[in-house]
Motif scaffolding. Sequence first.
Motif, PDB file in Angstrom:
ATOM      1  N   LYS A   5       0.923  -1.121  -0.056  1.00 26.41           N
ATOM      2  CA  LYS A   5       0.007  -0.012   0.035  1.00 26.41           C
ATOM      3  C   LYS A   5       0.933   1.304   0.067  1.00 26.41           C
ATOM      4  O   LYS A   5       1.828   1.196   0.716  1.00 26.41           O
ATOM      5  CB  LYS A   5      -0.851  -0.147   1.055  1.00 26.41           C
ATOM      6  N   VAL A   6       0.581   2.312  -0.970  1.00 27.18           N
ATOM      7  CA  VAL A   6       1.205   3.598  -0.766  1.00 27.18           C
ATOM      8  C   VAL A   6       0.436   4.485  -0.500  1.00 27.18           C
ATOM      9  O   VAL A   6      -0.779   4.650  -1.043  1.00 27.18           O
ATOM     10  CB  VAL A   6       1.704   3.723  -2.357  1.00 27.18           C
ATOM     11  N   ILE A   7       0.921   5.407   0.466  1.00 31.44           N
ATOM     12  CA  ILE A   7      -0.215   6.603   0.677  1.00 31.44           C
ATOM     13  C   ILE A   7       0.613   7.944   0.572  1.00 31.44           C
ATOM     14  O   ILE A   7       1.945   7.715   0.605  1.00 31.44           O
ATOM     15  CB  ILE A   7      -0.666   6.451   2.084  1.00 31.44           C
ATOM     16  N   SER A   8       0.372   8.992   0.324  1.00 34.25           N
ATOM     17  CA  SER A   8       0.645  10.158   0.213  1.00 34.25           C
ATOM     18  C   SER A   8       0.489  10.815   1.546  1.00 34.25           C
ATOM     19  O   SER A   8      -0.658  10.986   1.963  1.00 34.25           O
ATOM     20  CB  SER A   8       0.036  11.044  -1.052  1.00 34.25           C
ATOM     21  N   TRP A   9       1.511  11.494   1.985  1.00 32.71           N
ATOM     22  CA  TRP A   9       1.237  12.297   3.360  1.00 32.71           C
ATOM     23  C   TRP A   9       1.339  13.857   3.015  1.00 32.71           C
ATOM     24  O   TRP A   9       2.251  14.026   2.384  1.00 32.71           O
ATOM     25  CB  TRP A   9       2.515  11.667   4.272  1.00 32.71           C
ATOM     26  N   LYS A  10       0.375  14.346   3.532  1.00 31.92           N
ATOM     27  CA  LYS A  10       0.373  15.910   3.032  1.00 31.92           C
ATOM     28  C   LYS A  10       0.599  16.442   4.607  1.00 31.92           C
ATOM     29  O   LYS A  10       0.051  16.144   5.518  1.00 31.92           O
ATOM     30  CB  LYS A  10      -1.572  16.244   2.853  1.00 31.92           C
ATOM     31  N   MET A  11       1.562  17.318   4.487  1.00 29.97           N
ATOM     32  CA  MET A  11       2.049  18.050   5.631  1.00 29.97           C
ATOM     33  C   MET A  11       0.954  19.094   6.167  1.00 29.97           C
ATOM     34  O   MET A  11       0.437  19.770   4.927  1.00 29.97           O
ATOM     35  CB  MET A  11       3.467  18.518   5.579  1.00 29.97           C
ATOM     36  N   ILE A  35       7.983   0.139   5.038  1.00 31.23           N
ATOM     37  CA  ILE A  35       9.212  -0.426   4.477  1.00 31.23           C
ATOM     38  C   ILE A  35       9.977   0.612   3.713  1.00 31.23           C
ATOM     39  O   ILE A  35      10.988   0.537   3.414  1.00 31.23           O
ATOM     40  CB  ILE A  35       8.877  -1.654   3.471  1.00 31.23           C
ATOM     41  N   HIS A  36       9.197   1.719   3.285  1.00 31.40           N
ATOM     42  CA  HIS A  36      10.073   2.885   2.733  1.00 31.40           C
ATOM     43  C   HIS A  36       9.232   4.084   3.041  1.00 31.40           C
ATOM     44  O   HIS A  36       8.240   4.234   2.929  1.00 31.40           O
ATOM     45  CB  HIS A  36      10.110   2.819   1.362  1.00 31.40           C
ATOM     46  N   VAL A  37      10.056   5.323   3.398  1.00 27.48           N
ATOM     47  CA  VAL A  37       9.475   6.572   3.509  1.00 27.48           C
ATOM     48  C   VAL A  37      10.352   7.397   2.374  1.00 27.48           C
ATOM     49  O   VAL A  37      11.549   7.509   2.617  1.00 27.48           O
ATOM     50  CB  VAL A  37       9.569   7.179   4.815  1.00 27.48           C
ATOM     51  N   ILE A  44       4.735   7.128   1.646  1.00 30.27           N
ATOM     52  CA  ILE A  44       4.962   5.885   2.571  1.00 30.27           C
ATOM     53  C   ILE A  44       4.574   4.675   1.956  1.00 30.27           C
ATOM     54  O   ILE A  44       3.437   4.679   1.409  1.00 30.27           O
ATOM     55  CB  ILE A  44       4.195   6.171   3.985  1.00 30.27           C
ATOM     56  N   VAL A  45       5.465   3.623   1.939  1.00 30.34           N
ATOM     57  CA  VAL A  45       5.188   2.367   1.330  1.00 30.34           C
ATOM     58  C   VAL A  45       4.799   1.451   2.532  1.00 30.34           C
ATOM     59  O   VAL A  45       5.796   1.451   3.483  1.00 30.34           O
ATOM     60  CB  VAL A  45       6.282   1.948   0.316  1.00 30.34           C
ATOM     61  N   PHE A  46       3.877   0.510   2.369  1.00 37.15           N
ATOM     62  CA  PHE A  46       3.309  -0.399   3.530  1.00 37.15           C
ATOM     63  C   PHE A  46       3.405  -1.777   2.910  1.00 37.15           C
ATOM     64  O   PHE A  46       3.355  -1.969   1.539  1.00 37.15           O
ATOM     65  CB  PHE A  46       2.250   0.044   4.184  1.00 37.15           C
TER      66      PHE A  46
END
Length: 52
Positions: A5-11, A35-37, A44-46
């Motif tokens: 799963k890939v999510i986009s993080w909005k500050m 597993i990756h930022v 962020i990759v889960f």
Amino acid sequence: MKEYKVISWKMGLSKNDERLEEALNQHAMSGWRVIHVSENSARIVFERERNR
């Protein structure tokens, strides 16, 4: 087999650390692990086992 799963993080303007921690903990409770930022923290990759 794994799934991802890939999510986009909005500050936001405030409480970024707290909101990020809450989001990561919510995903962890569903069996996801980070597993990756990306370097700029925009993605962020889960990963988790598909057949849990």
